[in-house]
Design an enzyme around this catalytic site. Sequence first.
Site, PDB file in Angstrom:
ATOM      1  N   ILE A   1       0.874  -1.214   0.232  1.00  0.00           N
ATOM      2  CA  ILE A   1      -0.023  -0.040   0.045  1.00  0.00           C
ATOM      3  C   ILE A   1       0.853   1.405  -0.017  1.00  0.00           C
ATOM      4  O   ILE A   1       0.496   2.285  -0.811  1.00  0.00           O
ATOM      5  CB  ILE A   1      -1.031   0.029   1.081  1.00  0.00           C
ATOM      6  CG1 ILE A   1      -2.081  -1.107   1.185  1.00  0.00           C
ATOM      7  CG2 ILE A   1      -1.609   1.004   1.223  1.00  0.00           C
ATOM      8  CD1 ILE A   1      -2.752  -1.517   2.376  1.00  0.00           C
TER       9      ILE A   1
ATOM     10  N   ASP B   1      11.389   3.515   4.845  1.00  0.00           N
ATOM     11  CA  ASP B   1      11.270   2.047   4.996  1.00  0.00           C
ATOM     12  C   ASP B   1      12.671   1.530   5.498  1.00  0.00           C
ATOM     13  O   ASP B   1      13.699   1.974   5.369  1.00  0.00           O
ATOM     14  CB  ASP B   1      11.115   1.563   3.748  1.00  0.00           C
ATOM     15  CG  ASP B   1      10.464   0.225   3.784  1.00  0.00           C
ATOM     16  OD1 ASP B   1       9.287   0.297   3.515  1.00  0.00           O
ATOM     17  OD2 ASP B   1      11.016  -0.696   3.980  1.00  0.00           O
TER      18      ASP B   1
ATOM     19  N   ASN C   1       2.353   4.478   7.702  1.00  0.00           N
ATOM     20  CA  ASN C   1       1.625   3.199   7.086  1.00  0.00           C
ATOM     21  C   ASN C   1       2.386   2.066   7.343  1.00  0.00           C
ATOM     22  O   ASN C   1       1.851   0.708   7.226  1.00  0.00           O
ATOM     23  CB  ASN C   1       1.946   3.282   5.487  1.00  0.00           C
ATOM     24  CG  ASN C   1       1.826   1.959   4.668  1.00  0.00           C
ATOM     25  OD1 ASN C   1       0.680   1.768   4.546  1.00  0.00           O
ATOM     26  ND2 ASN C   1       2.737   1.478   4.105  1.00  0.00           N
TER      27      ASN C   1
ATOM     28  N   VAL D   1      -6.067  -6.881   1.620  1.00  0.00           N
ATOM     29  CA  VAL D   1      -5.324  -6.379   0.507  1.00  0.00           C
ATOM     30  C   VAL D   1      -4.351  -7.321  -0.098  1.00  0.00           C
ATOM     31  O   VAL D   1      -3.605  -7.726   0.795  1.00  0.00           O
ATOM     32  CB  VAL D   1      -4.893  -4.912   0.723  1.00  0.00           C
ATOM     33  CG1 VAL D   1      -4.531  -4.260  -0.483  1.00  0.00           C
ATOM     34  CG2 VAL D   1      -5.761  -4.141   1.681  1.00  0.00           C
TER      35      VAL D   1
ATOM     36  N   TYR E   1      -2.233  -7.577  17.290  1.00  0.00           N
ATOM     37  CA  TYR E   1      -2.691  -6.728  16.224  1.00  0.00           C
ATOM     38  C   TYR E   1      -3.806  -6.002  16.362  1.00  0.00           C
ATOM     39  O   TYR E   1      -3.828  -4.713  16.113  1.00  0.00           O
ATOM     40  CB  TYR E   1      -2.896  -7.590  14.820  1.00  0.00           C
ATOM     41  CG  TYR E   1      -2.927  -6.957  13.874  1.00  0.00           C
ATOM     42  CD1 TYR E   1      -1.986  -6.421  12.966  1.00  0.00           C
ATOM     43  CD2 TYR E   1      -4.081  -6.796  13.045  1.00  0.00           C
ATOM     44  CE1 TYR E   1      -2.103  -5.746  11.641  1.00  0.00           C
ATOM     45  CE2 TYR E   1      -4.560  -6.187  11.841  1.00  0.00           C
ATOM     46  CZ  TYR E   1      -3.398  -5.759  11.168  1.00  0.00           C
ATOM     47  OH  TYR E   1      -3.556  -4.922  10.010  1.00  0.00           O
TER      48      TYR E   1
ATOM     49  N   ASP F   1      13.289   2.893  10.881  1.00  0.00           N
ATOM     50  CA  ASP F   1      12.799   2.010  11.652  1.00  0.00           C
ATOM     51  C   ASP F   1      11.782   2.880  12.478  1.00  0.00           C
ATOM     52  O   ASP F   1      12.195   3.350  13.530  1.00  0.00           O
ATOM     53  CB  ASP F   1      13.983   1.252  12.682  1.00  0.00           C
ATOM     54  CG  ASP F   1      13.430   0.429  13.369  1.00  0.00           C
ATOM     55  OD1 ASP F   1      12.225   0.022  13.594  1.00  0.00           O
ATOM     56  OD2 ASP F   1      14.175  -0.348  14.026  1.00  0.00           O
TER      57      ASP F   1
END
Length: 268
Positions: free
Chosen positions: A17, A36, A84, A184, A151, A57
């Site tokens: 995404i 990233d 994200n 997704v 989660y 990180d």
Amino acid sequence: MNVSGKTIVITGGASGIGAAMARQAAAKGAKVCIADLNLEAAKEVADEIGGTAVACDVTQETQIIAAIAAAEDAYGPVDIFVSNAGIVRGDPTHAASAPDADWALNWNVHVMSHVWAARALLPAMIERGSGHFVNVASAAGLLNQIGDAAYSATKHAAVSFAESLLISHGDDGIGVSVVCPQYVATPLLGLGDSDARGNLLTASDVAAAVWQGVEDGTFVILPHPDVGQYSALRGANPARWISGMQKLRGKLLAQEGGVTIENLFKLI
């Protein structure tokens, strides 16, 4: 907020995404910094879209601050910050069986990374009277992810923090969007765009919904509209909702032989 000409930081922007959001934002004329863990992959996407890349990180506040600084050095003040980055670990056995390290990792990635970005950016955004946070949560933040208590709990917290941001700072000119997709076709599920079908969206589908939501000033962005219906059912009749989720878990065990996110999306 119109994204054209805006400086945007996207964490977890090297794939899935995040990468789709980066490509679409750049196509709209935004200046994009991809942050990233995988710097090499981030550079590949950045080179493709004419952006910049930085290793980050998100479990480390100092690295989020450094990513913001890199974006501002390249393009000027950050207008939109997209939190994200995400992880999936799962419950080894029962709902409390994940080790403390997994709970802490979920907390830092899904909640504190959002807090640290806001802490670094809010003072200047408030002074300017503009800015936008896009906090990517999950349908699990409104509902629940069977088989992954850490989660689910942290995604609920992510939704709550986004709500707090908007309540406290909407009058300061700060926009907030919290994104709650269901399943997704991304590397998180071991899938790609070609695997998308039915209610399993592509990363590009989600990215398009996000940027439309940002432009419209939408708070809760639901790339899968039926998540809103499920959330309404959950609120109206919690007992019925829990019963339905228990039945879904039982079906998962019977048909797939285990409770994993890779198996669950097949039943949705």
